[in-house]
Enzyme design. Structure first.
Site, PDB file in Angstrom:
ATOM      1  N   GLN A   1       8.084  39.887   2.123  1.00  0.00           N
ATOM      2  CA  GLN A   1       6.674  39.590   2.378  1.00  0.00           C
ATOM      3  C   GLN A   1       6.149  38.596   1.340  1.00  0.00           C
ATOM      4  O   GLN A   1       5.005  38.155   1.424  1.00  0.00           O
ATOM      5  CB  GLN A   1       5.848  40.879   2.296  1.00  0.00           C
ATOM      6  CG  GLN A   1       6.247  41.939   3.307  1.00  0.00           C
ATOM      7  CD  GLN A   1       5.547  43.263   3.036  1.00  0.00           C
ATOM      8  OE1 GLN A   1       5.978  44.070   2.216  1.00  0.00           O
ATOM      9  NE2 GLN A   1       4.449  43.497   3.730  1.00  0.00           N
TER      10      GLN A   1
ATOM     11  N   ASP B   1       6.796  33.568  -2.888  1.00  0.00           N
ATOM     12  CA  ASP B   1       6.999  32.922  -4.197  1.00  0.00           C
ATOM     13  C   ASP B   1       8.353  32.248  -4.391  1.00  0.00           C
ATOM     14  O   ASP B   1       8.609  31.684  -5.453  1.00  0.00           O
ATOM     15  CB  ASP B   1       6.763  33.950  -5.306  1.00  0.00           C
ATOM     16  CG  ASP B   1       7.597  35.219  -5.130  1.00  0.00           C
ATOM     17  OD1 ASP B   1       8.734  35.135  -4.639  1.00  0.00           O
ATOM     18  OD2 ASP B   1       7.089  36.306  -5.490  1.00  0.00           O
TER      19      ASP B   1
ATOM     20  N   HIS C   1       6.068  36.069   5.695  1.00  0.00           N
ATOM     21  CA  HIS C   1       4.701  35.604   5.456  1.00  0.00           C
ATOM     22  C   HIS C   1       4.672  34.134   5.035  1.00  0.00           C
ATOM     23  O   HIS C   1       3.709  33.674   4.442  1.00  0.00           O
ATOM     24  CB  HIS C   1       3.997  36.469   4.405  1.00  0.00           C
ATOM     25  CG  HIS C   1       3.676  37.855   4.905  1.00  0.00           C
ATOM     26  ND1 HIS C   1       3.249  38.876   4.088  1.00  0.00           N
ATOM     27  CD2 HIS C   1       3.731  38.403   6.148  1.00  0.00           C
ATOM     28  CE1 HIS C   1       3.053  39.973   4.802  1.00  0.00           C
ATOM     29  NE2 HIS C   1       3.343  39.722   6.050  1.00  0.00           N
TER      30      HIS C   1
ATOM     31  N   CYS D   1       0.040  19.041   6.917  1.00  0.00           N
ATOM     32  CA  CYS D   1      -1.242  18.411   7.242  1.00  0.00           C
ATOM     33  C   CYS D   1      -1.710  18.897   8.611  1.00  0.00           C
ATOM     34  O   CYS D   1      -1.005  18.717   9.604  1.00  0.00           O
ATOM     35  CB  CYS D   1      -1.108  16.893   7.249  1.00  0.00           C
ATOM     36  SG  CYS D   1      -2.618  16.089   7.844  1.00  0.00           S
TER      37      CYS D   1
ATOM     38  N   CYS E   1      -2.119  15.434  11.070  1.00  0.00           N
ATOM     39  CA  CYS E   1      -1.015  14.672  11.678  1.00  0.00           C
ATOM     40  C   CYS E   1       0.312  15.428  11.670  1.00  0.00           C
ATOM     41  O   CYS E   1       1.302  14.944  12.205  1.00  0.00           O
ATOM     42  CB  CYS E   1      -0.849  13.329  10.962  1.00  0.00           C
ATOM     43  SG  CYS E   1      -0.217  13.458   9.276  1.00  0.00           S
TER      44      CYS E   1
ATOM     45  N   CYS F   1      -3.608  14.590   2.643  1.00  0.00           N
ATOM     46  CA  CYS F   1      -2.511  13.894   3.314  1.00  0.00           C
ATOM     47  C   CYS F   1      -2.583  12.396   3.028  1.00  0.00           C
ATOM     48  O   CYS F   1      -3.647  11.778   3.188  1.00  0.00           O
ATOM     49  CB  CYS F   1      -2.602  14.143   4.817  1.00  0.00           C
ATOM     50  SG  CYS F   1      -1.357  13.245   5.778  1.00  0.00           S
TER      51      CYS F   1
HETATM   52 ZN   LIG Z   1      -2.042  13.874   7.891  1.00  0.00          ZN
END
Ligand SMILES: [Zn+2]
Length: 256
Positions: free
Chosen positions: A99, A102, A117, A125, A128, A149
């Site tokens: 879960q 890290d 998870h 992004c 896009c 982005c």
């Molecule tokens: Zn983007």
């Protein structure tokens, strides 16, 4: 006695699959999200951890994530991660379902890791669809409070599961498949309260497997466990590895 009992169960009940939660990473200095002193006790999850909140104000959500991502990127695997990686190398562990977001299982050397998870490995992004690896996100965060982005300017979303989002289908399907195959599900550092992951041990039991739990404090499925150890997962699992080292798993792990 209980360490020997757990080593015995792992040796006899192959394949064994581990399920890890926040308690596996607390010894790496990563706070538990849900404990009374955890992050969600100080930050309202619906303001900082929900997908609706991210869509409404991604910069505000990044004010919470920025220090957290930096902290996770600097954390080191602890004896729990190292012991689980060693159990896999020795042929006693088929996979780790976690879960945690890290990356510490992977950095400890575990090869079969199912991140139900998501993780901080990348951010995407929403505009896009461009995906950015953690290293690039950290570079962007060094220059701004929220990573934007380069192509379209939208604020990136970490590829972790937010409240209100579905779990990644491939990962959760694989997790349930592993749980059904497992003759032993070894729960480490989870109170088994977060669904649907908390349903994995019940899949194992329904398929005729057994459940072993190593956790500080009670869990939701203590009364269903064949064996339960209340203590430091790092110490317990390191001792289990010592017991099993030099022995070989009874069944080969390459049968999938
Ligand atoms: Zn983007």
């Amino acid at each position: 006695m209980s360490v020997s009992g757990l080593a015995e169960l792992i040796r006899e009940r192959q394949p064994c699959v581990a399920l890890t939660g926040a308690g596996a990473s607390t010894e790496s200095g990563i706070p538990d999200f849900r404990s009374p002193t955890g992050i969600w006790a100080r930050f309202d999850p619906f303001e900082y951890g929900a997908i609706e909140a991210f869509r409404a104000d991604p910069r505000k959500v990044w004010s919470f994530y920025k220090p957290r991502v930096a902290m996770l990127a600097e954390a080191e695997p602890n004896p729990t991660h190292l012991a689980l990686a060693e159990l896999e190398r020795l042929g006693f562990l088929e996979a780790v379902v976690t879960q945690n977001i890290d990356l510490l299982h992977e950095r400890a050397g575990s090869r079969e890791v199912v991140e139900v998870h998501g993780s901080i490995r990348s951010s995407t992004c929403p505009g896009c669809g461009e995906r950015y690896p953690l290293e690039r996100v950290l570079e962007l965060l060094a220059e701004a409070d929220a990573p934007a982005c380069g192509a379209c300017g939208e604020i990136l979303k970490p590829d972790v599961v937010f409240f209100g989002e579905l779990l990644p289908a491939g990962a959760i399907d694989r997790a349930f498949e592993l749980a059904r195959r497992a003759r032993l599900l070894l729960v480490v550092g989870s109170t088994l309260e977060v669904h649907p992951v908390a349903g994995l041990p019940l899949e194992t039991i329904a398929a005729g497997g057994e459940l072993a739990i190593v956790n500080r404090g009670p869990t939701a499925l203590d009364d269903r466990a064949a064996l339960r150890i209340d203590g430091s997962a790092g110490e317990v699992l390191a001792a289990v590895v010592e017991e099993l080292r030099g022995q070989e798993a009874q069944q080969p792990q390459n049968a999938r």
